[in-house]
Design a protein around this motif. Structure first.
Motif, short mmCIF file in Angstrom:
data_model
loop_
_atom_site.label_atom_id
_atom_site.label_comp_id
_atom_site.label_asym_id
_atom_site.label_seq_id
_atom_site.Cartn_x
_atom_site.Cartn_y
_atom_site.Cartn_z
N PRO C 13 14.78 -50.06 -9.73
CA PRO C 13 14.75 -51.08 -8.69
C PRO C 13 14.08 -52.34 -9.20
N HIS C 14 14.46 -53.47 -8.64
CA HIS C 14 13.76 -54.69 -9.03
C HIS C 14 13.42 -55.52 -7.80
N LEU C 16 13.03 -58.50 -5.35
CA LEU C 16 13.86 -59.67 -5.06
C LEU C 16 13.00 -60.87 -4.71
N THR C 29 11.89 -54.85 -2.77
CA THR C 29 12.85 -54.47 -3.83
C THR C 29 14.27 -54.47 -3.28
N ASP C 30 15.22 -54.33 -4.19
CA ASP C 30 16.61 -54.32 -3.74
C ASP C 30 16.91 -53.08 -2.90
N THR C 31 16.11 -52.00 -3.10
CA THR C 31 16.28 -50.83 -2.23
C THR C 31 16.10 -51.22 -0.77
N PHE C 33 16.16 -54.24 0.50
CA PHE C 33 17.14 -55.23 0.94
C PHE C 33 18.47 -54.56 1.27
N LEU C 34 18.88 -53.60 0.41
CA LEU C 34 20.13 -52.87 0.69
C LEU C 34 20.00 -52.06 1.98
N GLY C 112 25.39 -60.40 -4.03
CA GLY C 112 24.30 -60.99 -4.80
C GLY C 112 24.44 -62.49 -4.94
N PHE C 124 18.16 -62.97 -6.61
CA PHE C 124 19.29 -62.34 -5.92
C PHE C 124 20.51 -62.21 -6.82
N GLU C 126 20.62 -60.72 -9.43
CA GLU C 126 20.60 -59.35 -9.97
C GLU C 126 21.08 -58.33 -8.95
N LEU C 127 21.24 -58.80 -7.70
CA LEU C 127 21.53 -57.84 -6.64
C LEU C 127 22.97 -57.34 -6.74
#
Lengths: 163, 77, 248
Positions: C13-14, C16, C29-31, C33-34, C112, C124, C126-127
């Protein structure tokens, strides 16, 4: 962010997200649909019950009517039968009376005939006797005592009548 | 740090997949036999097979997790 | 950048964007956000499906009713009576897991770059739509919530005494194992989901690196769709089994 490592903010955010999602989904999806389906079930059950009730009522009413109809029919039949019996009785009575009357008339007529016959016979006898006497007196003339002759003629006539 | 040895260790850890594969295979073959013998019990057999497969699969997953730990957790030198 | 580095980046994960609380920088993290995206999809879908409910259901209402009734039946089969209290939780869980396990099939959507142009945030870029359940933090909290729910429902329906008694039945010797059971269940629930989704995710990435066209689509039917739905079902199924055992 490193792979395969715990990151507490992610855990906390995830927990909050999941709880919020649970509450929202419960409020907008599950509760309304469960309640709705439940209400519909109840509605259908109620209307079915109602229909059943009405059907029973109609059935009872029908039975009632049928019974009444049967009773009425029986009463009508009884009336017809009664009147038929009465009429028959009347008819018999009338016939009997008529027959009796007719018989009476017949008997009376016969009696009358008999009486008339006897009377006529008696008259005829007397006349024949008179005639015979007259004829005999003319034949025999004065020699004969009136009383003696008459007795003789009568005797003769009786013999003849007997013969 | 000898990365090669870590990779070998991870590979060995993933060998747990053997057991899981054999176990799930046996379970599924028995389930298929059971369904062909008693097709009306298919629903129940499917459920039981699913539980069994999921539990057997856990060993493979543990192997995978151990391999990931070996590869990605920083070990003190 | 070689394949293994790319893979490691895709797997991890990274952050955001971040903000500071009590002097600590906290990253979303993108977790997370998703998860927000999935939540938005689910809520909008649920609102669409349950808008003006009619006595004679049409297509969309039928779908919603069928799902809810399936969950009710599923709960009843696995938990007996009291099952109606758990229908919303299990239903939400299975929907969330099904969407999040299979979200990578929607990867063509340029979420993204869209977010990057909207917010102007470079991170974003990277999303990518990757299943959030490949992040161990999410699966651990999912398993924890399920186990906490198991304990709570046990206390709620059997009382504290009944719950404590459950640990020494049929014999006191079982006490350590029953306590260990909680940890093992949490571990196996979380690791099963995490390992399966991560495994299929890595496989899909490798297939994609080797053969970018057509072949990934075929593999994705099994690894993304089938495995995703199966794992969602298994997670909910095990949760319901645990709850059913605890409240019996």
């Amino acid at each position: 962010m490193k792979f395969f490592s715990f990151y507490i903010p992610t855990v906390v955010f995830s927990a909050i997200n999941l709880l919020v999602l649970y509450m929202i989904m419960k409020k907008i999806l599950f509760t309304p649909i469960i309640n709705f389906v439940e209400n519909r079930k109840k509605l259908i059950k109620d209307s079915l019950d109602h229909a059943e009730h009405q059907k029973n009522e109609a059935e009872a009413l029908r039975k009632d009517y049928e019974e009444q109809l049967k009773a009425a029919r029986m009463a009508a039949e009884k009336i017809v039968e009664d009147s038929r019996v009465k009429a028959e009785k009347q008819h018999e009575l009338l016939t009997q009376v008529a027959r009796q009357e007719a018989e009476e008339i017949l008997v009376k007529a016969q009696e009358e005939i008999q009486i008339k016959k006897e009377q006529m016979l008696k008259e005829l006898k007397a006349e024949v006797a008179g005639l015979a006497l007259a004829a005999a007196s003319k034949v025999i003339e004065a020699n004969m005592d009136n009383d003696k002759n008459r007795r003789l003629v009568d005797k003769f006539l009786d013999e003849a009548g007997a013969a | 740090m000898e990365t090669g040895l870590f990779a070998i260790a991870a590979g060995i850890a993933v060998l747990t997949g053997f057991g899981a594969g054999i176990g799930i295979g046996i379970a599924t073959s028995r389930a298929a036999e059971g369904v062909s013998r008693q097709p009306e019990a298919a629903g129940k057999i499917t459920t039981i097979t699913l539980i069994g497969s999921v539990l057997a699969e856990a060993t493979a997953i543990y192997g995978l997790v151990v391999a990931l730990i070996i590869l990605f957790v920083k070990w003190p030198a | 950048m070689n394949l293994s580095e790319e893979l490691t980046i895709a797997m991890s994960p990274h952050g955001l964007f971040g903000f500071k609380i009590f002097g600590m920088e906290i990253f979303v993290t993108d977790t997370i956000f998703l998860m927000w995206i999935i939540m938005a999809i689910m809520i909008i879908l649920a609102m669409l499906l349950t808008r003006n409910l009619k006595l004679v259901p049409d297509g969309k209402q039928n779908a919603a009713e069928a799902f809810v009734e399936f969950m009710q039946k599923f709960s009843k089969d696995n938990m007996g009576h009291h099952s109606k209290h758990f229908v919303p939780y299990l239903g939400t869980l299975v929907l969330f897991l099904a969407v999040s396990n299979t979200i990578s099939i929607f990867n063509i959507l340029p979420v993204g770059s869209l977010m990057k142009t909207i917010t102007g945030n470079e991170a974003f870029g990277e999303l990518v739509l990757r299943p959030p359940t490949k992040d161990i933090n999410l699966t651990v909290i999912l398993a924890l919530i399920s186990i906490i729910l198991v304990i709570f429902s046990s206390i709620r329906f059997k009382g504290v005494k009944g719950w404590l008694q459950y640990h020494v039945e049929p014999s006191v010797i079982l006490l350590p194992f029953k306590i260990m059971d909680y940890f093992v269940r949490t571990l196996s629930l979380s690791m099963r989901l995490f390992g399966n989704i991560l495994g299929s995710f890595i496989l899909m990435e490798l297939v994609f690196a080797v053969m970018p066209a057509f072949v990934p689509a075929v593999f994705s039917i099994y690894f993304d769709l089938f495995d995703g739905f199966l794992q969602a079902y298994v997670f909910v199924f095990l949760t319901s089994l645990y709850i059913g055992e605890a409240i019996e």
